[in-house]
Design a protein around this motif. Structure first.
Motif, mmCIF file in Angstrom:
data_model
loop_
_atom_site.group_PDB
_atom_site.id
_atom_site.type_symbol
_atom_site.label_atom_id
_atom_site.label_comp_id
_atom_site.label_asym_id
_atom_site.label_seq_id
_atom_site.Cartn_x
_atom_site.Cartn_y
_atom_site.Cartn_z
ATOM 1 N N MET A 20 0.838 -1.193 0.000
ATOM 2 C CA MET A 20 0.000 0.000 0.000
ATOM 3 C C MET A 20 0.878 1.249 0.000
ATOM 4 S SD MET A 20 -2.947 1.094 2.716
ATOM 5 C CE MET A 20 -3.851 2.624 2.524
ATOM 6 N N SER A 21 0.502 2.230 -0.811
ATOM 7 C CA SER A 21 1.260 3.460 -0.903
ATOM 8 C C SER A 21 1.221 4.237 0.405
ATOM 9 C CB SER A 21 0.671 4.337 -2.019
ATOM 10 O OG SER A 21 1.344 5.551 -2.106
ATOM 11 N N GLU A 22 2.343 4.881 0.722
ATOM 12 C CA GLU A 22 2.406 5.723 1.907
ATOM 13 C C GLU A 22 1.854 7.115 1.585
ATOM 14 O OE1 GLU A 22 6.523 5.686 3.023
ATOM 15 O OE2 GLU A 22 6.371 3.732 3.995
ATOM 16 N N ARG A 23 1.579 7.863 2.637
ATOM 17 C CA ARG A 23 1.190 9.263 2.464
ATOM 18 C C ARG A 23 2.114 10.148 3.284
ATOM 19 N NH1 ARG A 23 -5.321 10.013 1.441
ATOM 20 N NH2 ARG A 23 -5.312 8.684 -0.427
ATOM 21 N N ASP A 24 2.667 11.131 2.590
ATOM 22 C CA ASP A 24 3.540 12.127 3.203
ATOM 23 C C ASP A 24 2.818 13.469 3.194
ATOM 24 O OD1 ASP A 24 5.265 9.983 2.987
ATOM 25 O OD2 ASP A 24 6.600 10.931 1.529
ATOM 26 N N LEU A 73 2.804 11.006 -15.414
ATOM 27 C CA LEU A 73 3.701 10.416 -14.422
ATOM 28 C C LEU A 73 4.055 8.983 -14.807
ATOM 29 C CD1 LEU A 73 5.154 10.799 -11.695
ATOM 30 C CD2 LEU A 73 3.115 9.849 -10.600
ATOM 31 N N GLU A 74 3.068 8.239 -15.282
ATOM 32 C CA GLU A 74 3.334 6.864 -15.721
ATOM 33 C C GLU A 74 4.369 6.846 -16.845
ATOM 34 O OE1 GLU A 74 -0.196 3.886 -15.300
ATOM 35 O OE2 GLU A 74 -1.024 5.771 -16.069
ATOM 36 N N PRO A 98 14.669 -0.740 -9.782
ATOM 37 C CA PRO A 98 13.846 0.448 -9.507
ATOM 38 C C PRO A 98 12.951 0.286 -8.281
ATOM 39 C CG PRO A 98 13.775 -0.115 -11.840
ATOM 40 C CD PRO A 98 14.471 -1.250 -11.149
ATOM 41 N N GLU A 99 12.595 -0.945 -7.966
ATOM 42 C CA GLU A 99 11.725 -1.170 -6.812
ATOM 43 C C GLU A 99 12.427 -0.861 -5.489
ATOM 44 O OE1 GLU A 99 10.031 -5.037 -6.957
ATOM 45 O OE2 GLU A 99 9.078 -4.733 -8.915
ATOM 46 N N ALA A 148 -2.412 4.203 -7.359
ATOM 47 C CA ALA A 148 -2.594 2.969 -8.123
ATOM 48 C C ALA A 148 -1.514 2.752 -9.178
ATOM 49 C CB ALA A 148 -3.969 2.973 -8.794
ATOM 50 N N ILE A 149 -0.683 3.750 -9.411
ATOM 51 C CA ILE A 149 0.344 3.643 -10.450
ATOM 52 C C ILE A 149 1.466 2.725 -9.976
ATOM 53 C CG2 ILE A 149 2.088 4.912 -11.761
ATOM 54 C CD1 ILE A 149 0.240 7.358 -11.593
ATOM 55 N N ASP A 150 1.807 1.765 -10.799
ATOM 56 C CA ASP A 150 2.905 0.855 -10.481
ATOM 57 C C ASP A 150 4.217 1.634 -10.406
ATOM 58 O OD1 ASP A 150 4.338 -1.522 -10.087
ATOM 59 O OD2 ASP A 150 4.678 -1.765 -12.239
ATOM 60 N N GLY A 151 4.891 1.559 -9.269
ATOM 61 C CA GLY A 151 6.145 2.262 -9.091
ATOM 62 C C GLY A 151 6.044 3.464 -8.176
#
Length: 330
Positions: free
Chosen positions: A1-5, A186-187, A204-205, A301-304
């Motif tokens: 899950m993506s973090e939020r800053d 961005l993608e 890259p991950e 939702a964007i991969d990366g």
């Protein structure tokens, strides 16, 4: 899950307000807070204060100029802030801009990407504890190393917009912090970041991508959109050529030309009026909580993408920033 800053805006009333925003973000589960450094307060001092007043939230800066401090001082800053924060710090570096370089740091804005690359490489030499030994175009020589402080790993995030700069971030840095991209653009730009990582035989991950999305959640969605329009007009019309070029290349060339023309002629209102609904809909996250969340989730939702960073608009009041922070908390 993506973090939020979360990103602290420029021009906060005082240091205590900056610290209060950091503790408020920490209390609401944000993963990291980042501070600006332009022509206002010194970012290093602020980060040291936040290291003392917070416990768990990560600390970053947006961004140190490669003309503002020597690579050795940046390296010393990195290991010291890492010590002060118990390892919570990530350094932000960027190529800066012609205005800030020449009118504030009194330097010559010459080959900014080359200077940024050399700065990143030298900071990594310093923070590792190695003796400086460098043969570059801007920096050459060495012979000394850290003394009296332990080396530390200091991840470096590069702020970049164009393909070559983003490739540089993937090749030499530990992360990328883009801003004012549509999700689709961005993608596409992530391909440049991955290519840079692959040129250095890195995965890259293993690198952190944290996109800044300026956000405003208000009971009056139209006011939120108007606040966004004025900020976008300023970024295109007055904030240097790079944001204007980047936004133009994302399909908004006619609008950015109109904004720039109006701004140059001193007609700020015409510049604001030239910001299209599509620009507001696709570049920022404003309106109701539901609308803003939908925008943020599109980036997440964007991969990366590893994190979405909640940014603000200059006209927002302290209460509006506080409400937005709470409404968009992870």
């Amino acid at each position: 899950m993506s973090e939020r800053d979360i990103v602290v805006p420029s021009g906060m009333d005082d240091i205590d307000d900056v610290a209060a925003m950091a503790t408020h973000a920490e209390d609401h589960g944000y993963d990291r807070i980042s501070l600006p450094e332009v022509t206002g307060r010194d970012g290093v001092t602020l980060l040291a204060i936040l290291a003392d007043r917070t416990d768990t939230i990560g600390l970053s800066n947006d961004v140190f100029s490669p003309w503002g401090r020597s690579p050795a001082i940046l390296g010393q800053t990195g290991v010291t802030l890492q010590e002060a924060s118990d390892g919570r710090y990530r350094m932000g570096l960027g190529a800066s801009s012609p205005d800030l370089t020449e009118k504030w740091h009194l330097g010559e804005f010459d080959r900014p990407l080359r200077r940024l690359r050399e700065t990143v490489e030298l900071v990594k030499q310093v923070t590792s504890g190695e003796r400086i030994d460098y043969d570059g175009e801007f920096f050459e020589g060495g012979g000394l190393s850290l003394r009296g402080v332990d080396p530390a790993e200091v991840p470096i995030d590069v702020a970049a917009l164009g393909p070559k700069a983003v490739e540089l971030a993937g090749r030499f840095a530990d992360g990328w912090v883009p801003q004012l991209f549509t999700a689709e653009a961005l993608e596409d730009r992530l391909d440049d970041f991955r290519r840079g990582a692959e040129l250095s035989d890195r995965n890259p991950e293993d690198l952190r991508v944290a996109v800044t999305v300026r956000s405003c959640v208000l009971d009056d969605p139209e006011r939120a959109r108007e606040v966004a329009r004025r900020q976008l007009a300023f970024m295109v019309g007055a904030y240097g050529p790079y944001y204007r070029q980047s936004i133009a290349e994302q399909g908004f060339e006619a609008a950015t030309d109109s904004i720039r023309e109006a701004w140059t002629e001193g007609d700020r209102e015409a510049g604001v009026a030239a910001v299209t609904d599509e620009m507001v809909d696709r570049l920022v996250a404003v309106g109701t909580q539901e609308t803003a969340e939908e925008r943020l989730e599109r980036y997440e939702a964007i991969d990366g993408v590893d994190a979405v960073r909640i940014g603000f608009f200059g006209e927002m009041t302290a209460e509006e920033r506080r409400r937005t922070t709470e409404m968009l908390a992870p």
